[in-house]
Write an enzyme that holds these catalytic residues in place. Structure first.
Site, PDB file in Angstrom:
ATOM      1  N   ASP A  59      14.416  -1.319 -23.475  1.00  0.00           N
ATOM      2  CA  ASP A  59      13.645  -1.983 -24.363  1.00  0.00           C
ATOM      3  C   ASP A  59      12.037  -2.133 -23.934  1.00  0.00           C
ATOM      4  O   ASP A  59      11.450  -2.540 -22.980  1.00  0.00           O
ATOM      5  CB  ASP A  59      13.970  -3.687 -23.986  1.00  0.00           C
ATOM      6  N   ASP A  95       8.190  -1.177 -31.129  1.00  0.00           N
ATOM      7  CA  ASP A  95       8.967  -1.924 -30.348  1.00  0.00           C
ATOM      8  C   ASP A  95      10.432  -1.002 -30.546  1.00  0.00           C
ATOM      9  O   ASP A  95      10.871  -0.925 -31.607  1.00  0.00           O
ATOM     10  CB  ASP A  95       9.034  -3.166 -30.811  1.00  0.00           C
TER      11      ASP A  95
END
Lengths: 415, 31
Positions: free
Chosen positions: A124, A324
Site C-alpha cells: 500500500d 495510489d
C-alpha cells in the site's frame, strides 16, 4: 488504416477476463536477487491465500470498497488543508479516519523475526505504518493464511517505549495519538472502511530477500485486528511519512522503490527497493503536494484516440491528483471525466452501451465480439511527461457483457 | 482530490524516487 492503428488498441476480450491458471512473470525471477519481492493479486490463482481465508469479492463489492478508500483519502487531505469536506462530515467516514484500506488487492510476502516467519502483507503506497497480527491476540485476530506472528518466539523482537521518538511519530503515520501500556507504546490505526488494528509498537528484523535484511524495523504488533484484510497477515506501508518502510530504509535504498502490478490477476509483478532494478526508459514527473503520506502528481492533459480533450488546465489544478497502489479506479474532476467519457463513447460508437457497474457509467455489452478496438488514452503529467495507459488499464470487465471505462468522476471539481 | 488508481498502473513500471522528488513510468518494464 495506419493512422487509425496508431490511435487504437486491438485486444482479445479474453485478455480482460480473469484466468484460473497462474502464469508468473519471468522478470520477477530475474529480479529476485536485487531486493525484489513478488507482487500477486490477492484473489488470483498466483495467490497462496486460499478460499478458506479469503472471500472473493464481487466486482460491485470491490468498487464499493474502493469508494470507501477514496472517501477516506479525501477526508484526510481535507483535514490537513483545513478544507471543509462535506462527505467527510457524514457518518460514513470516521472523524479520525487514520488511513485507507479499500480493497487492498495486491500482496507481497516478507520474513519477520528470528527465525524469520513468512507473512503476506497488503502492499500500500497510500498508508505508512507496517503492521501484522501478533500472538497472543489479546483482543481479536481475524483468520489469516500463515501462522500469526509470535514475538515471544523471536530472538530479535523488542517493544518500543512510550518515550521513544518513534512512538510520537505514530501520530502522523496513523492519524491517531499513541497510547501507553506498562511503558510500551501502543498504536492504533483505523481505515476508511472501518477496519482497524491496535497493538504494541515494536522493533524487529525484517527480511525482504535473503540478501536484503532490515534490522530494527519499527512496526505494529496487532493485538486487536478487525476488518477487510481477507487472509493477509497485515499491511506494508509504502507512504511518505517517517515510519513508512521507504523512510525507515532510506540509508539503504535512498528512498527509491519501483513496482509492476500484475497486468492480470493470474500473473505476478514485483516490488523492488533501491535503484538497481530501475531501467533507463523511465519518464519522470515531479512529485508534488504537501501531504506527508500521499504521493502527489500534476496532471495537465488527457488525450483519447490521439485527440487532446478540451479541458481547462485549471480543472486539474483545482483538485490535484495522487497516485495510489490501493485505489482501483482513477477518479477525475467531473468536468474532466465528462470530456473523457464523451470522447471515449464517440470513438466506441460501434459497440452497444449497457447498464452501469457501480461507479462506472460508461459500459459496453461485448458478448458478440472476440476482439475489441479501443481508443488509446494517454495522460500528460507535469514537465510534459506523456504516459500511454496500457489497454488493461482502460477497461474493467465484469464478464464480456459488461466491460466499462475504468475511470470515475469525483463528486465535484473542487474535491 | 483525483486519484490515479491501480488499474491504470497495470503494465507500467512505476518508479518512486522520493529523495529525488519524482515519480516515473516506464512502458515495457513489466513484460
Amino acid at each position: 488504416e495506419g493512422e487509425e492503428a496508431h490511435h487504437y488498441h486491438t485486444l482479445q476480450l479474453t485478455s480482460l477476463l480473469p484466468s484460473s491458471v497462474c502464469n508468473p512473470s519471468a522478470l520477477v525471477g530475474n529480479k529476485r536477487s536485487r531486493g525484489s519481492l513478488e507482487v500477486v493479486h490477492k484473489h488470483g490463482p498466483c495467490s497462496t491465500l486460499n478460499e478458506d481465508t479469503v472471500k472473493s469479492l464481487t466486482v460491485e463489492e470491490i468498487l464499493t470498497n474502493d469508494q470507501s478508500r477514496v472517501d477516506s483519502i479525501r477526508a484526510r487531505l481535507a483535514t490537513k488543508t483545513g478544507k471543509k469536506d462535506i462527505l467527510g462530515s457524514k457518518a460514513t467516514i470516521p472523524a479520525k479516519s487514520g488511513s485507507t484500506i479499500g480493497s487492498g488487492n495486491y500482496i507481497v510476502t516478507v520474513g519477520l523475526g528470528t527465525p524469520a516467519k513468512q507473512l503476506s502483507l497488503i502492499f500500500d503506497t497510500g498508508s505508512d505504518l507496517t503492521w501484522t497480527q501478533c500472538e497472543p491476540c489479546a483482543r481479536s485476530c481475524y483468520d489469516q493464511k500463515e501462522p500469526i506472528f509470535a514475538p515471544s518466539k523471536s530472538t530479535t523482537y523488542s517493544n518500543i517505549s512510550c518515550t521513544a521518538t518513534q512512538c510520537s511519530e505514530l501520530t502522523s503515520a496513523t492519524g491517531n495519538d499513541p497510547g501507553c501500556s506498562a511503558s510500551t507504546c501502543v498504536y492504533g490505526i483505523q481505515y476508511g472502511d472501518q477496519s482497524f488494528s491496535v497493538g504494541f509498537f515494536g522493533k524487529e528484523k525484517l527480511t525482504l530477500t535473503s540478501k536484503d535484511v532490515v534490522n530494527g524495523f519499527f512496526f505494529g504488533c496487532g493485538q486487536n485486528n478487525q476488518g477487510l484484510f481477507g487472509g493477509a497477515a497485515g499491511l506494508l506501508g509504502l507512504g511518505r511519512d517517517r515510519l513508512s518502510i521507504v523512510s525507515q530504509t532510506a540509508n539503504k535504498y535512498r528512498k527509491v522503490f519501483s513496482y509492476c502490478l500484475p497486468s492480470r490477476s493470474s500473473s505476478t509483478g514485483y516490488l523492488t527497493f533501491g535503484s538497481s532494478g530501475v531501467g533507463r526508459k523511465v519518464k519522470y514527473t515531479r512529485l508534488s503536494g504537501s501531504s506527508r503520506s500521499f504521493y502527489g502528481l500534476t496532471l495537465t492533459a488527457i488525450t483519447v484516440g490521439g485527440t487532446k480533450l478540451p479541458i481547462s488546465p485549471t480543472v486539474f489544478q483545482t483538485s490535484g491528483i495522487i497516485i495510489d497502489s490501493g485505489t482501483v479506479i482513477t477518479r477525475l474532476p467531473p468536468t474532466a471525466y465528462s470530456a473523457l467519457s464523451k470522447a471515449f463513447k464517440a470513438q466506441m460508437k460501434k459497440y452497444p452501451l449497457t447498464r452501469s457497474l457501480s461507479i462506472l457509467d460508461t459500459c459496453y455489452d461485448l458478448t458478440n465480439y472476440q476482439t475489441v478496438e479501443i481508443p488509446k488514452i494517454s495522460v500528460l503529467w507535469g514537465g510534459n511527461t506523456l504516459v500511454e495507459i496500457a489497454p488493461q488499464g482502460i477497461l474493467y470487465a465484469n464478464g464480456v457483457s459488461q466491460v466499462c471505462l475504468a475511470f470515475a468522476p469525483n463528486g465535484d471539481d473542487s474535491d | 482530490i483525483g486519484i490515479f488508481g491501480n488499474v491504470q498502473q497495470k503494465s507500467l513500471a512505476v518508479v518512486y524516487d522520493v529523495a529525488g522528488g519524482r515519480v516515473g513510468f516506464a512502458q515495457g518494464g513489466c513484460a
